[in-house]
Motif scaffolding. Structure first.
Motif, PDB file in Angstrom:
ATOM      1  N   TYR A 177       0.866  -1.175   0.161  1.00  0.00           N
ATOM      2  CA  TYR A 177      -0.166  -0.301  -0.110  1.00  0.00           C
ATOM      3  C   TYR A 177       1.064   1.082   0.506  1.00  0.00           C
ATOM      4  O   TYR A 177       2.173   1.145   1.073  1.00  0.00           O
ATOM      5  CB  TYR A 177      -1.137  -0.193   1.310  1.00  0.00           C
ATOM      6  N   ASP A 236       0.353   5.562   0.416  1.00  0.00           N
ATOM      7  CA  ASP A 236      -0.236   6.477   0.372  1.00  0.00           C
ATOM      8  C   ASP A 236      -0.100   7.668  -0.420  1.00  0.00           C
ATOM      9  O   ASP A 236       0.911   7.394  -1.102  1.00  0.00           O
ATOM     10  CB  ASP A 236      -0.358   6.741   2.047  1.00  0.00           C
ATOM     11  N   LEU A 246     -10.806  -1.032   1.641  1.00  0.00           N
ATOM     12  CA  LEU A 246      -8.881  -1.575   2.748  1.00  0.00           C
ATOM     13  C   LEU A 246      -9.275  -3.473   3.544  1.00  0.00           C
ATOM     14  O   LEU A 246      -8.797  -3.610   3.123  1.00  0.00           O
ATOM     15  CB  LEU A 246      -8.368  -0.432   3.752  1.00  0.00           C
ATOM     16  N   CYS A 285       3.148  -1.617   4.123  1.00  0.00           N
ATOM     17  CA  CYS A 285       2.058   0.115   4.191  1.00  0.00           C
ATOM     18  C   CYS A 285       3.209   1.363   3.862  1.00  0.00           C
ATOM     19  O   CYS A 285       4.375   1.419   4.531  1.00  0.00           O
ATOM     20  CB  CYS A 285       1.474   0.510   5.297  1.00  0.00           C
ATOM     21  N   ALA A 322      -5.867   1.419   6.611  1.00  0.00           N
ATOM     22  CA  ALA A 322      -4.472   0.902   6.027  1.00  0.00           C
ATOM     23  C   ALA A 322      -3.491   0.380   6.599  1.00  0.00           C
ATOM     24  O   ALA A 322      -3.087  -1.210   6.700  1.00  0.00           O
ATOM     25  CB  ALA A 322      -3.717   2.115   4.776  1.00  0.00           C
TER      26      ALA A 322
END
Length: 250
Positions: A101, A103, A163, A171, A198
């Motif tokens: 993931y 951001d 999510l 992440c 997340a």
């Protein structure tokens, strides 16, 4: 006429009180002094615990609440060297077969240029990240939801619920404030909710934040410091090392 030493000190400290951080070029112009003089002033003030000296400038002592947020264009021109070094190190942590993931954010976006592994799948809440990753040939999933124009992030209930379907190996999360008291924080509740979820879905979680983010508290706390490793150019206070793992890259 050159300013007297005590006057320079006063101007430096007043500037830091107003804006929390300042770089060398800015202070040299403000004081009408050479870089060597300003470096010496900063070193003396730091030794006397009046400020925190960081690479290329200085930060104010203590923690400060801030609700202001720069837009993406403004952020992209701030602390470029520091963000690039952070992004390069963060990208080196991605390995083949990772499910990652990334951001929304100017530092997280810079990671894309440095990713070397090929067999990686990405999820992101940023259109620009999705586009650039896809252009590099990666499989990319983008979260559904509402677009926040100022940060170009996708936020909202749909994004948070989506999510829940994922289990990330790694992440990488952007941040506005890093504080021993206030944890990791950001000004917007909807964006904070996406970041928080997340992080909960990640096996390894990394917060990417340059030195200017330390000692700041934004309106919405999205996680405790202990929940993630911090990747930064230089932590301005060693107290953060007692709270979580901190990797300094400059």
């Amino acid at each position: 006429m050159a300013l007297l030493t005590e006057k320079r000190y006063s101007i430096i400290l007043d500037t830091l009180e107003r804006q929390r951080s300042a770089n060398l070029a800015e202070l040299c112009a403000l004081l009408g002094a050479s870089e060597s003089t300003v470096r010496r002033d900063l070193a003396i003030l730091a030794d006397n615990e009046k400020l925190v000296k960081v690479r290329g400038g200085a930060m104010a002592l203590g923690e400060n609440f801030t609700s202001f947020e720069h837009n993406v264009e403004e952020k992209s021109n701030m602390f470029v060297e520091e963000k690039t070094a952070i992004a390069k190190y963060a990208a080196s942590l991605i390995g083949d077969s990772d499910f990652v993931y990334i951001d929304a954010g100017t530092t997280t976006e810079k990671m894309i240029d440095f990713i070397q592994s090929k067999a990686v799948t990405f999820v992101t809440n940023a259109f620009i990240n999705a586009k650039r990753l896809a252009q590099r040939g990666y499989k990319v999933l983008i979260l559904p939801g509402e677009v926040k124009p100022s940060t170009e992030a996708i936020v909202g209930t749909e994004a948070v619920m989506a999510l829940l379907n994922y289990n990330f190996t790694k992440c990488f999360i952007g941040v506005n404030g890093i504080s021993a008291k206030g944890g990791f924080s950001t000004p917007d509740k909807n964006e904070a909710n996406v970041k928080s979820m997340a992080m909960k879905r990640g096996r390894e979680v990394f917060i990417l934040g340059d030195h200017s983010k330390f000692g700041k508290i934004s309106a919405i706390k999205f996680a405790e410091l202990k929940t993630a490793e911090i990747i930064t150019d230089k932590a301005p206070d060693k107290k953060y090392f007692a709270e979580t793992t901190v990797k300094e890259v400059l």
